[in-house]
Design a protein around this motif. Sequence first.
Motif, mmCIF file in Angstrom:
data_model
loop_
_atom_site.group_PDB
_atom_site.id
_atom_site.type_symbol
_atom_site.label_atom_id
_atom_site.label_comp_id
_atom_site.label_asym_id
_atom_site.label_seq_id
_atom_site.Cartn_x
_atom_site.Cartn_y
_atom_site.Cartn_z
ATOM 1 N N ASP A 87 14.030 -20.488 -6.914
ATOM 2 C CA ASP A 87 13.134 -20.707 -8.051
ATOM 3 C C ASP A 87 12.485 -22.087 -7.915
ATOM 4 O OD1 ASP A 87 11.820 -20.921 -10.430
ATOM 5 O OD2 ASP A 87 13.538 -20.477 -11.705
ATOM 6 N N LEU A 88 11.200 -22.093 -7.539
ATOM 7 C CA LEU A 88 10.494 -23.368 -7.373
ATOM 8 C C LEU A 88 9.977 -23.920 -8.695
ATOM 9 C CD1 LEU A 88 8.356 -22.719 -4.156
ATOM 10 C CD2 LEU A 88 10.572 -23.849 -4.331
ATOM 11 N N GLY A 89 9.980 -23.077 -9.741
ATOM 12 C CA GLY A 89 9.374 -23.448 -11.016
ATOM 13 C C GLY A 89 7.998 -22.835 -11.154
ATOM 14 N N ASP B 123 11.100 -17.205 -0.750
ATOM 15 C CA ASP B 123 12.037 -16.610 0.201
ATOM 16 C C ASP B 123 11.817 -17.336 1.522
ATOM 17 O OD1 ASP B 123 13.249 -14.993 2.211
ATOM 18 O OD2 ASP B 123 13.246 -13.298 0.825
ATOM 19 N N GLN B 124 12.712 -18.271 1.856
ATOM 20 C CA GLN B 124 12.505 -19.146 3.010
ATOM 21 C C GLN B 124 12.505 -18.387 4.336
ATOM 22 O OE1 GLN B 124 15.587 -22.102 2.495
ATOM 23 N NE2 GLN B 124 14.302 -23.380 1.174
ATOM 24 N N GLU B 125 13.195 -17.254 4.397
ATOM 25 C CA GLU B 125 13.277 -16.502 5.648
ATOM 26 C C GLU B 125 11.935 -15.876 6.040
ATOM 27 O OE1 GLU B 125 17.951 -15.075 5.592
ATOM 28 O OE2 GLU B 125 16.380 -13.644 5.111
ATOM 29 N N ARG B 126 11.098 -15.600 5.062
ATOM 30 C CA ARG B 126 9.819 -14.956 5.360
ATOM 31 C C ARG B 126 8.722 -15.959 5.716
ATOM 32 N NH1 ARG B 126 9.815 -11.298 -0.118
ATOM 33 N NH2 ARG B 126 11.566 -9.917 0.400
ATOM 34 N N SER C 13 1.509 -32.911 -5.240
ATOM 35 C CA SER C 13 2.404 -33.078 -4.084
ATOM 36 C C SER C 13 3.863 -32.719 -4.360
ATOM 37 C CB SER C 13 2.332 -34.524 -3.573
ATOM 38 O OG SER C 13 1.023 -34.853 -3.174
ATOM 39 N N GLU C 14 4.090 -31.580 -5.050
ATOM 40 C CA GLU C 14 5.481 -31.186 -5.296
ATOM 41 C C GLU C 14 6.155 -30.574 -4.073
ATOM 42 O OE1 GLU C 14 3.425 -29.779 -9.237
ATOM 43 O OE2 GLU C 14 2.905 -29.929 -7.125
ATOM 44 N N LEU C 15 5.362 -29.986 -3.152
ATOM 45 C CA LEU C 15 5.931 -29.243 -2.032
ATOM 46 C C LEU C 15 5.847 -30.030 -0.724
ATOM 47 C CD1 LEU C 15 4.464 -25.689 -2.744
ATOM 48 C CD2 LEU C 15 6.748 -26.534 -3.290
ATOM 49 N N VAL D 54 11.884 -25.709 6.522
ATOM 50 C CA VAL D 54 11.640 -24.855 5.356
ATOM 51 C C VAL D 54 10.708 -25.564 4.382
ATOM 52 C CG1 VAL D 54 13.812 -23.560 5.456
ATOM 53 C CG2 VAL D 54 13.718 -25.742 4.205
ATOM 54 N N ILE D 55 9.976 -24.761 3.621
ATOM 55 C CA ILE D 55 9.171 -25.290 2.517
ATOM 56 C C ILE D 55 10.083 -25.441 1.308
ATOM 57 C CG2 ILE D 55 7.259 -24.819 0.934
ATOM 58 C CD1 ILE D 55 6.292 -25.373 3.737
ATOM 59 N N THR D 56 9.972 -26.541 0.610
ATOM 60 C CA THR D 56 10.783 -26.737 -0.585
ATOM 61 C C THR D 56 10.132 -27.800 -1.470
ATOM 62 O OG1 THR D 56 13.027 -27.194 -1.402
ATOM 63 C CG2 THR D 56 12.242 -28.526 0.442
ATOM 64 N N THR D 57 10.666 -27.945 -2.666
ATOM 65 C CA THR D 57 10.237 -29.040 -3.542
ATOM 66 C C THR D 57 11.064 -30.274 -3.207
ATOM 67 O OG1 THR D 57 11.796 -28.269 -5.231
ATOM 68 C CG2 THR D 57 9.506 -27.567 -5.439
ATOM 69 N N PHE D 58 10.558 -31.422 -3.568
ATOM 70 C CA PHE D 58 11.309 -32.646 -3.320
ATOM 71 C C PHE D 58 12.513 -32.724 -4.260
ATOM 72 C CE2 PHE D 58 7.177 -33.645 -1.490
ATOM 73 C CZ PHE D 58 7.569 -34.193 -0.286
ATOM 74 N N PRO D 59 13.588 -33.370 -3.843
ATOM 75 C CA PRO D 59 14.822 -33.409 -4.650
ATOM 76 C C PRO D 59 14.569 -33.831 -6.094
ATOM 77 C CG PRO D 59 15.196 -34.391 -2.498
ATOM 78 C CD PRO D 59 13.728 -34.122 -2.586
ATOM 79 N N GLY D 60 15.123 -33.040 -7.004
ATOM 80 C CA GLY D 60 15.009 -33.358 -8.426
ATOM 81 C C GLY D 60 13.697 -32.989 -9.067
ATOM 82 N N SER D 61 12.788 -32.351 -8.307
ATOM 83 C CA SER D 61 11.483 -31.983 -8.875
ATOM 84 C C SER D 61 11.280 -30.479 -8.833
ATOM 85 C CB SER D 61 10.350 -32.674 -8.113
ATOM 86 O OG SER D 61 10.265 -32.174 -6.794
ATOM 87 N N LYS D 62 10.346 -30.003 -9.621
ATOM 88 C CA LYS D 62 9.984 -28.588 -9.682
ATOM 89 C C LYS D 62 8.475 -28.451 -9.510
ATOM 90 C CE LYS D 62 13.743 -26.104 -10.728
ATOM 91 N NZ LYS D 62 14.168 -24.926 -9.947
ATOM 92 N N LEU D 63 8.061 -27.285 -9.086
ATOM 93 C CA LEU D 63 6.627 -26.977 -9.043
ATOM 94 C C LEU D 63 6.171 -26.790 -10.483
ATOM 95 C CD1 LEU D 63 4.290 -26.351 -7.049
ATOM 96 C CD2 LEU D 63 4.971 -23.958 -7.165
ATOM 97 N N SER D 64 5.304 -27.682 -10.960
ATOM 98 C CA SER D 64 5.032 -27.677 -12.405
ATOM 99 C C SER D 64 3.573 -27.893 -12.783
ATOM 100 C CB SER D 64 5.866 -28.768 -13.088
ATOM 101 O OG SER D 64 5.536 -30.044 -12.558
#
Length: 504
Positions: free
Chosen positions: A135-137, A143-146, A164-166, A176-186
Amino acid sequence: MAHITVDGTVLEVKEGALLIEELLAHNINIPHFCYHPALGKDGNCRMCMVEIEGQKRPQIACDTPIKEGMIIRTKGANIDRVKRSILELELINHPIDCPICDQAGECSLQNYYMDVGLYESRLSTPKTRGQKHVDLGANVVLDQERCVLCTRCVRFTKNITKTSELGVLSRADHSVITTFPGSKLSNPYAMNVVDLCPVGALTSKDFRFQKRVWFLNTKEAICNHCARGCSLFVDHHKEKYKDEMIYRYRPRLNDKVNGYFICDEGRLSYHKENENAEFMALIRGKISEYEYAEGKLLRLLKRHLGKTLFLISSNLSLEEMVRVQKLAKLYEITLSAYEPERFDTHFGDDFLKCNDRSSNGRALPLLGIDDSKAKLDEALAKAELVVLIGRSDANTVKEVGYDKNIVTLCSSCDVTCKEVELVLPIASHTKRAGSFINVDGYVQHSACAIIDNRGHKTLLAIIAAILGDTIFTCKEVWEAELFFYEVMPNISFDDLKNAPKITL
């Protein structure tokens, strides 16, 4: 301009432009993941390889400027082998879970995979696994595998929304693509990354597992959530024994208005369209036959001739507004478009969202329709009947002490009290076609007219019945009335396809 040869065909193209842009513009299929017209080149996926005569090795089309006389091959044994090898690398750790993937049916990786025919894996070691259902927000699931690491989503949040959340975490096949620690896509445009994702890595929580895309029917429409009037695709479907349902809005490319994107609030506003399914005609709070309610409206207009006020919505289409004007003139009715909640100073931004929450408010002064509070107060003092058209905010007139007859013609309404004489449902935004003027003066036509299962008529059809004429469609209204308005400088109905701009 320059002349190049592509697969034996001579093309006239823009010299200096990126090769991939001109190939796509000439409908030449060139596989790609990382390139996107709104995000530009990145050159990381290598799928757009082409052979260029004179070059020792294949080149990526997304980072090759066009020069006069280039000879290019997008097909052939050599270049096909290169593309096959690159695609095999993309598929090494991919789960190949198309049967349960939401993107199945509109996935670039799936299409290229079927074209090439890599049906058997040559990998002898276990696949590298990633996290699933992350859940990125902001209604976005990863789905990181895809993921094929095209970084479109990263570049969108960096270059378009500037939030710049991602980002890309780790290295090699553990990236992998992800959000930075402690942040959400918002950010308020976050769900655009779902449209940008060429595979099924980023999916929408709102649409996830709701409907297979090959069941959906698509119509073109204009968003009515604010005055920007973004271009949309409306995806809908009618299951057996069920009502027609809208399952999602998607952005439709319009370089003049919204480009490739829409805001999340506009994207999710389709829910309001689905909520209107059980709306019925009411007379003093009791359910009525639709035809009887129509007759009741006509009787009320005749009974209060010269003492009626039409309070219209700024979300009505141009065609509806001019027909309401004609009806008002025939029955000596005062016309007002005052809306106390039309502007929302907390909604707008410097990208697409506007503080003006109407879809056609810019048309009011052009058509000479007053929207001032003073005019409304003056009209209410004389009125014996108030007809709300396209709106259900009866409190607007009750708050100033008006306690006489009120009629509501609207597509969504929670008014059931006996103080309202008549509630007559009309077709909602996606169930009737119409033309709108956006905040910048572009005149656009929304052609979406999904069948109304409840038999709710369009406002144009109701007015035509009252006037006793046969002008039911937008084109008929435009050619009979709107084309001759001075504010529409001889714009024909067919011109609306190109979204002409008028002076506001």
